[in-house]
Scaffold this motif. Structure first.
Motif, short mmCIF file in Angstrom:
data_model
loop_
_atom_site.label_atom_id
_atom_site.label_comp_id
_atom_site.label_asym_id
_atom_site.label_seq_id
_atom_site.Cartn_x
_atom_site.Cartn_y
_atom_site.Cartn_z
N UNK A 1 -19.67 1.86 -15.82
CA UNK A 1 -18.95 1.19 -16.89
C UNK A 1 -18.72 2.14 -18.07
N UNK A 2 -19.77 2.89 -18.42
CA UNK A 2 -19.66 3.84 -19.53
C UNK A 2 -18.75 5.00 -19.19
N UNK A 3 -18.72 5.41 -17.92
CA UNK A 3 -17.82 6.48 -17.51
C UNK A 3 -16.36 6.06 -17.65
N UNK A 4 -16.08 4.80 -17.32
CA UNK A 4 -14.72 4.28 -17.49
C UNK A 4 -14.33 4.28 -18.98
N UNK A 5 -15.26 3.88 -19.83
CA UNK A 5 -15.00 3.89 -21.27
C UNK A 5 -14.83 5.32 -21.77
N UNK A 6 -15.65 6.22 -21.24
CA UNK A 6 -15.55 7.63 -21.63
C UNK A 6 -14.18 8.20 -21.27
#
Length: 203
Positions: free
Chosen positions: A146-151
């Motif tokens: 999820x954080x990679x997508x936001x990144x």
């Protein structure tokens, strides 16, 4: 390097330097020459980085109310310093471009250079911390994905904002945009403008 590349490098240097000790009371050790734009940009991001961590601390549900009030006051001071420094950056660019005569049909941009740089500095912090979360071993795989997508979104935003700032500088240099600076004129920190403060003085 162009301006945005230089600014990005300086912002990330500031962030890395802060995280050597990772404490909001760490004193700034600005490595750039006095009166240089690089020194100003480093100081700008340092303020943002310290405030980022103060904002984290104050959200602790178990924080002592007295400590929270002190932190709130400190954040207020930091916000004013941040605004003052943004306006100083705008003044720096205003002086740099003082001999450029805008074209008769020159546009006025809704955002000054320095306020775009302010967003650029905050974006560097978002990317740094989102990257940490995207690779945090103690987090779940779902959290990291999820954080990679936001990144990925933040990295796209970085490219777009970098391009926008570069285009704005080019347009000002070519006379296509008229540089006009307005002070923020924040009222809540001014004892002569905030009624809570000046009524207290009159009692």
């Amino acid at each position: 390097m162009n301006f945005t590349e230089t600014a990005w490098q300086i912002f990330n240097q500031s962030i890395e330097d802060y995280h050597v000790f990772d404490h909001p009371d760490t004193l700034i050790n600005n490595p750039y020459p006095k009166d240089s734009l690089e020194r100003i940009l480093y100081a700008k991001n340092w303020i943002d980085t310290v405030q980022w961590h103060l904002e984290d601390i104050i959200r602790d549900e178990n924080i002592n109310p007295a400590d929270a009030l002190q932190l709130k006051r400190r954040i207020d001071v930091s916000n004013q310093q941040r605004t003052d420094l943004v306006e100083f950056i705008d003044s720096w660019f205003l002086d740099k471009y003082k001999n450029i005569t805008p074209k008769s049909n020159a546009r006025i941009n809704s955002e000054t250079i320095a306020w775009a740089v302010d967003r650029f500095s905050i974006l560097a912090l978002k990317i740094y911390h989102m990257s940490l979360e995207a690779h945090r071993d103690s987090a779940s795989e779902e959290h990291r994905l999820n954080c990679q997508q936001k990144l990925n979104v933040l990295l796209d935003q970085k490219e777009d904002l970098s391009t926008s700032i570069s285009q704005l500088l080019t347009d000002i240099e070519n006379g296509d945009v008229k540089m006009k600076v307005y002070k923020q004129m924040k009222m809540y920190n001014d004892e002569s403008l905030n009624p809570i403060l000046y009524q207290k003085e009159q009692k």
